[in-house]
Scaffold this active site. Sequence first.
Site, short mmCIF file in Angstrom:
data_model
loop_
_atom_site.label_atom_id
_atom_site.label_comp_id
_atom_site.label_asym_id
_atom_site.label_seq_id
_atom_site.Cartn_x
_atom_site.Cartn_y
_atom_site.Cartn_z
N TYR A 119 -4.66 40.69 24.39
CA TYR A 119 -3.77 39.55 24.60
C TYR A 119 -2.95 39.32 23.33
O TYR A 119 -3.52 39.31 22.24
CB TYR A 119 -4.62 38.30 24.90
CG TYR A 119 -3.81 37.03 24.99
CD1 TYR A 119 -3.35 36.55 26.21
CD2 TYR A 119 -3.46 36.32 23.83
CE1 TYR A 119 -2.59 35.40 26.28
CE2 TYR A 119 -2.70 35.17 23.90
CZ TYR A 119 -2.26 34.72 25.12
OH TYR A 119 -1.49 33.58 25.19
N GLU A 207 4.54 35.98 25.78
CA GLU A 207 3.13 36.33 25.95
C GLU A 207 3.05 37.70 26.60
O GLU A 207 3.78 37.99 27.55
CB GLU A 207 2.48 35.29 26.86
CG GLU A 207 0.98 35.47 27.01
CD GLU A 207 0.42 34.51 28.06
OE1 GLU A 207 -0.15 33.49 27.66
OE2 GLU A 207 0.53 34.80 29.26
#
Length: 400
Positions: A119, A207
């Site tokens: 992530y 993101e």
Amino acid sequence: MNLHEYQAKELMARHGVQIPLGYPATSVEEAKTAIEKLFNEGHKRVVIKSQIHAGGRGKGTFKDGFQGGVHLADSINDATAKAESMFGNILVTKQTGEEGKQVNRLLITSAEEIKSEYYVAVLLDRAKGRPIIMASAEGGMNIEEVAKESPEKIFKETIDPDLGLQPYQGRKIAIALGLRGRLIGQCGKLLQCLYETWAECDASMVEVNPMALIENEEGAESVVALDAKMSIDSNAMFRHPDIQAMRDLSEEDPLEVEAGKFDLNYIKLDGNIACLVNGAGLAMSTMDAIKHYGGEPANFLDVGGGASQEQVKAAFEIILSDPAVKAILINIFGGIMNCNTIAEGVVAAAKETDLKLPLIVRLEGNNVEAGRVTLAESGISLITASSLAEAAQKSVEAAK
Ligand code: ADP
Ligand code: MG
């Protein structure tokens, strides 16, 4: 303003972030062309990805029972059938709410051999007043859960906006994620490009979940962005006509889109007492007062400091197109705003829409006497109040 995955990836790629080859499609025909193109280019598998402004697509379910908004396919026929199942279908994920979102666009992309998922995100740390990059080896997971249960698994680097993300910072994160050898430099470079995307596009957030370590057919490893999410600071949109052109109005609340056309700050909420207020601070106090007396606001609506009669009318129509509304509270403090302008706008709108709902009005300030006369002589039935508390209390009662 939020972007679709394929749009975010396009912006990232322009800034040097590695992404798998892919093509967006807005019809089954376009999807078929893209699928054939990828297979003809030599790819053995493709991924069909629903494009909606919400995450959790992979684990989502379509309203007709079809499982998953992200699908691998290993033949042209298989891929086309999956694209057909997704188009026009409504996808429900953890982030869409029960009503789900209709899939009107797909991204057809090459399928990669994934070895691990990570992530990464760039956002603004408001406490520090600086951008930060956040990363975790728990990729593909819900990052809020990781942050809550094992915060030590999230690595953060604060970025000096004058310098940008420094090469050593990118490498430091790559090492923390467990990457070794040549991949440290490659991942570091990707993170620098990701930061540049964030800064140059005036994004409030980018993101990548997952960023993945992949292996090609010759066994060579590299790090790429497999998913992408991005939101742009609307206040900076005037600097980016190319990004403005990416706006997908079908993903936004239609009432909020309509309000935007009249420069009204409108946000729909779940309650039944509509508010029409001038000034964001007063609008928030009004919502607080409604809640204090046991009611629920149906919206936040700031008509601004110098609203015209036309804007007031538009605001009224927007409020009334929400079927949940049971009462309307107008709370105006006339500073720059002339109370009579509001009063005339309200009267015109109430007459035109043949208003049947209880209307509670509290006016104060600039030219308030004229405003009160306009309301009193209009013949429309309304409940007046002389303080915010009284207005809120009366609205809560009226909504019952
Ligand atoms: P969402 O986060 O909305 O569920 P993702 O794009 O993250 O959507 O896709 C879900 C999962 O599908 C990813 O975690 C990844 O494992 C897999 N995936 C996505 N894109 C690819 C791809 N190009 N190749 C292989 N697997 C993929
Ligand atoms: Mg994802």
